[in-house]
Design a protein around this motif. Sequence first.
Motif, mmCIF file in Angstrom:
data_model
loop_
_atom_site.group_PDB
_atom_site.id
_atom_site.type_symbol
_atom_site.label_atom_id
_atom_site.label_comp_id
_atom_site.label_asym_id
_atom_site.label_seq_id
_atom_site.Cartn_x
_atom_site.Cartn_y
_atom_site.Cartn_z
ATOM 1 N N ALA A 146 -8.678 -22.782 -28.792
ATOM 2 C CA ALA A 146 -8.456 -22.182 -30.109
ATOM 3 C C ALA A 146 -9.529 -21.978 -31.161
ATOM 4 C CB ALA A 146 -7.230 -22.976 -30.740
ATOM 5 N N GLY A 147 -9.616 -20.943 -31.647
ATOM 6 C CA GLY A 147 -10.676 -20.659 -32.824
ATOM 7 C C GLY A 147 -12.100 -20.417 -32.181
ATOM 8 N N GLY A 148 -12.055 -20.313 -30.809
ATOM 9 C CA GLY A 148 -13.422 -19.946 -30.196
ATOM 10 C C GLY A 148 -13.555 -18.359 -29.753
ATOM 11 N N GLY A 149 -12.591 -17.592 -29.956
ATOM 12 C CA GLY A 149 -12.869 -16.158 -29.622
ATOM 13 C C GLY A 149 -11.395 -15.286 -29.968
ATOM 14 N N GLY A 150 -11.108 -14.284 -29.419
ATOM 15 C CA GLY A 150 -10.083 -13.383 -29.693
ATOM 16 C C GLY A 150 -9.995 -12.472 -28.511
ATOM 17 N N MET A 151 -8.942 -11.373 -28.801
ATOM 18 C CA MET A 151 -8.781 -10.284 -27.930
ATOM 19 C C MET A 151 -8.462 -8.961 -28.698
ATOM 20 S SD MET A 151 -6.401 -12.532 -25.350
ATOM 21 C CE MET A 151 -6.327 -11.496 -24.319
ATOM 22 N N VAL A 152 -8.883 -7.841 -28.201
ATOM 23 C CA VAL A 152 -8.528 -6.529 -28.763
ATOM 24 C C VAL A 152 -7.952 -5.772 -27.729
ATOM 25 C CG1 VAL A 152 -9.699 -4.468 -29.628
ATOM 26 C CG2 VAL A 152 -10.434 -6.769 -30.472
ATOM 27 N N SER A 153 -7.116 -4.900 -28.301
ATOM 28 C CA SER A 153 -6.417 -3.904 -27.424
ATOM 29 C C SER A 153 -6.827 -2.533 -27.780
ATOM 30 C CB SER A 153 -4.617 -3.890 -27.392
ATOM 31 O OG SER A 153 -4.195 -2.901 -27.055
ATOM 32 N N VAL A 154 -7.290 -1.922 -26.695
ATOM 33 C CA VAL A 154 -8.078 -0.598 -26.682
ATOM 34 C C VAL A 154 -7.219 0.607 -26.163
ATOM 35 C CG1 VAL A 154 -10.012 0.874 -26.678
ATOM 36 C CG2 VAL A 154 -10.350 -1.831 -26.715
ATOM 37 N N ALA A 155 -7.024 1.576 -27.043
ATOM 38 C CA ALA A 155 -6.104 2.752 -26.289
ATOM 39 C C ALA A 155 -6.890 3.616 -25.536
ATOM 40 C CB ALA A 155 -5.245 3.303 -27.313
ATOM 41 N N ALA A 156 -7.503 3.188 -24.535
ATOM 42 C CA ALA A 156 -8.365 3.920 -23.416
ATOM 43 C C ALA A 156 -8.458 3.469 -22.260
ATOM 44 C CB ALA A 156 -9.708 4.117 -24.271
ATOM 45 N N PRO A 157 -8.890 4.233 -21.356
ATOM 46 C CA PRO A 157 -9.257 4.037 -19.774
ATOM 47 C C PRO A 157 -9.896 2.827 -19.889
ATOM 48 C CG PRO A 157 -9.011 6.250 -19.887
ATOM 49 C CD PRO A 157 -9.150 5.875 -21.267
ATOM 50 N N VAL A 158 -10.157 2.027 -18.809
ATOM 51 C CA VAL A 158 -10.939 0.906 -18.687
ATOM 52 C C VAL A 158 -12.351 1.393 -18.490
ATOM 53 C CG1 VAL A 158 -10.731 0.713 -16.306
ATOM 54 C CG2 VAL A 158 -11.487 -1.224 -17.453
ATOM 55 N N PRO A 176 -3.123 3.358 -17.687
ATOM 56 C CA PRO A 176 -4.183 4.488 -17.543
ATOM 57 C C PRO A 176 -5.016 4.608 -18.629
ATOM 58 C CG PRO A 176 -2.122 5.158 -16.387
ATOM 59 C CD PRO A 176 -1.803 3.952 -17.225
ATOM 60 N N ASN A 177 -4.398 4.156 -19.743
ATOM 61 C CA ASN A 177 -4.938 4.474 -21.387
ATOM 62 C C ASN A 177 -4.766 2.976 -22.098
ATOM 63 O OD1 ASN A 177 -5.670 7.452 -21.283
ATOM 64 N ND2 ASN A 177 -3.490 7.386 -20.778
ATOM 65 N N ALA A 178 -4.687 1.702 -21.399
ATOM 66 C CA ALA A 178 -4.545 0.765 -22.195
ATOM 67 C C ALA A 178 -5.369 -0.423 -21.441
ATOM 68 C CB ALA A 178 -2.794 0.269 -22.259
ATOM 69 N N THR A 179 -6.326 -0.949 -22.553
ATOM 70 C CA THR A 179 -7.234 -1.850 -21.985
ATOM 71 C C THR A 179 -7.255 -2.799 -22.914
ATOM 72 O OG1 THR A 179 -8.480 -0.256 -20.763
ATOM 73 C CG2 THR A 179 -9.635 -2.486 -20.960
ATOM 74 N N VAL A 180 -7.340 -4.300 -22.674
ATOM 75 C CA VAL A 180 -7.519 -5.481 -23.391
ATOM 76 C C VAL A 180 -8.642 -6.140 -23.170
ATOM 77 C CG1 VAL A 180 -6.731 -7.551 -24.059
ATOM 78 C CG2 VAL A 180 -4.946 -5.761 -23.588
ATOM 79 N N VAL A 181 -9.556 -6.378 -24.289
ATOM 80 C CA VAL A 181 -11.094 -6.954 -24.195
ATOM 81 C C VAL A 181 -10.953 -8.482 -24.793
ATOM 82 C CG1 VAL A 181 -13.316 -6.587 -24.855
ATOM 83 C CG2 VAL A 181 -11.976 -4.524 -23.975
ATOM 84 N N SER A 182 -11.575 -9.438 -24.216
ATOM 85 C CA SER A 182 -11.645 -10.621 -24.840
ATOM 86 C C SER A 182 -13.235 -11.175 -25.094
ATOM 87 C CB SER A 182 -10.709 -11.631 -23.914
ATOM 88 O OG SER A 182 -11.441 -11.827 -22.820
ATOM 89 N N GLY A 183 -13.279 -12.082 -25.890
ATOM 90 C CA GLY A 183 -14.892 -12.661 -26.048
ATOM 91 C C GLY A 183 -14.828 -13.219 -27.607
ATOM 92 N N SER A 184 -16.066 -13.343 -27.971
ATOM 93 C CA SER A 184 -16.138 -13.914 -29.199
ATOM 94 C C SER A 184 -15.845 -12.787 -30.233
ATOM 95 C CB SER A 184 -17.779 -14.135 -29.402
ATOM 96 O OG SER A 184 -18.509 -12.981 -29.459
ATOM 97 N N VAL A 185 -15.489 -13.305 -31.239
ATOM 98 C CA VAL A 185 -14.999 -12.466 -32.514
ATOM 99 C C VAL A 185 -16.265 -11.603 -32.940
ATOM 100 C CG1 VAL A 185 -13.894 -12.637 -34.833
ATOM 101 C CG2 VAL A 185 -13.339 -14.335 -33.278
ATOM 102 N N GLU A 186 -17.283 -12.092 -33.091
ATOM 103 C CA GLU A 186 -18.401 -11.062 -33.602
ATOM 104 C C GLU A 186 -18.725 -9.904 -32.688
ATOM 105 O OE1 GLU A 186 -23.260 -11.783 -34.304
ATOM 106 O OE2 GLU A 186 -22.123 -13.390 -33.771
ATOM 107 N N LEU A 188 -16.588 -8.703 -30.637
ATOM 108 C CA LEU A 188 -15.219 -7.919 -30.554
ATOM 109 C C LEU A 188 -15.324 -7.064 -31.770
ATOM 110 C CD1 LEU A 188 -12.578 -10.388 -29.391
ATOM 111 C CD2 LEU A 188 -13.128 -8.255 -28.194
ATOM 112 N N SER A 189 -15.691 -7.721 -32.943
ATOM 113 C CA SER A 189 -15.788 -6.785 -34.199
ATOM 114 C C SER A 189 -16.641 -5.505 -33.879
ATOM 115 C CB SER A 189 -16.483 -7.601 -35.517
ATOM 116 O OG SER A 189 -15.319 -8.686 -35.621
#
Length: 414
Positions: A146-158, A176-186, A188-189
């Motif tokens: 907790a507090g070490g990162g985040g996740m972002v949902s992107v409406a695009a193919p991988v 086909p058009n839904a990808t989730v990315v994870s890692g540091s908040v910086e 991801l921004s």
Amino acid sequence: MVVDGDVSDLSVNAVSGVARGVVGPVFVFPGQGAQWVGMARGLWESSPVFAESMEACERALAPFVEWSLRDVVWGSDLARVDVVQPVSWAVMVSLARLWEACGVRPAAVIGHSQGEIAAACVAGVLSLDDAARVVALRSRAIVRLAGGGGMVSVAAPVEVVRPWLGALSVAAVNGPNATVVSGSVELLSGLVAEAQRCGVRAKWVPVDYASHSDQVEVLRGELGRVLAGVEPGVGVVPVYSTVVSEAGAARFDADYWFANLRSTVDFAGATAAAVADGHSVFIEVSPHPVLVMSVQDSLDAAGVVGEAFGTLRRDEDERVRFTTALSMAWVHGVDVDWGAYFAGRGGVVVDLPTYAFERERFWPEVADFGDSGGGTDAFWEVLERGDLSAFGLGGEERVDQALPVLAQWRRRQR
């Protein structure tokens, strides 16, 4: 089909569909994100089957948590990952039991991230106690992230997203058009900014940790130790794994549940495999649908006419929503035991109405000769007496002259 509610507004209370050849429905269990404060209260109060399952889950979780499932459901503490994941697991398992009690049994299951724990439990791969152990102890370990990162949902193919990754990880490929990315908040921004510059929608997932990234590596030893006693079984229905692509190759032991948290969730691949095997009806078994659109996209991409729909919806009457979901399944060709559903509810199953006939007859009424005295018995009585005058003939008439007259009389009577 009209479901529970005010039948005066059929646009709200009616569902429709086409019943095609169905190879049995696939139950889909999402990861974190489907939860909402107040979920499960309505069904816990109104459905004995659901309540019995929730109570069994509460007993299974008790050795591993310091809180009561019932208290959490009737409270508002769903912020902590080590609470929300076990509660969501219990709700999804209990919803599956409710579907099964109404005659809807899965032909296969797919789970997304922690939803795969519920999928394995419903499939019989994990016992209820082992599933409770996995979801409770693994979510407790996640607190360290907790507090070490985040996740972002992107409406695009991988394939579109990969060039933007850098040190980020693909957490999930949902469709086909839904990808989730994870890692540091910086980082991801920066990805969110790049996506917006390219006209691609990117949305933050409401978590403060980076599942399915290299940050999970710190949990490998702990999860191997606390989940060492998990003993997977054979199961009663197939599980389309989002970790192991080869059908039937997954062994759902401690190592698997670490890999489930560390690796990319190949939900799109699991869905595509199920579609390729002939499945066309997918039911998301959750308190709110979050994967329905991705499943529908996978069906469309494969050129398969099918249907994906949820079970409940956030902040809506759970009894009505479940009835609606049952109706959706039925109109799309899934067998539903309506007798079991209505048991104890005081309802009855009636045949669907046919065309509103006016019951107006256009066929001529046939005379009842017996009542009029002009029937067969009366005819022979007249002949036996030799009284041809009853037919307008004199006694001296010859038979060959009388026959046409008799025939005319009979036609007139009929």
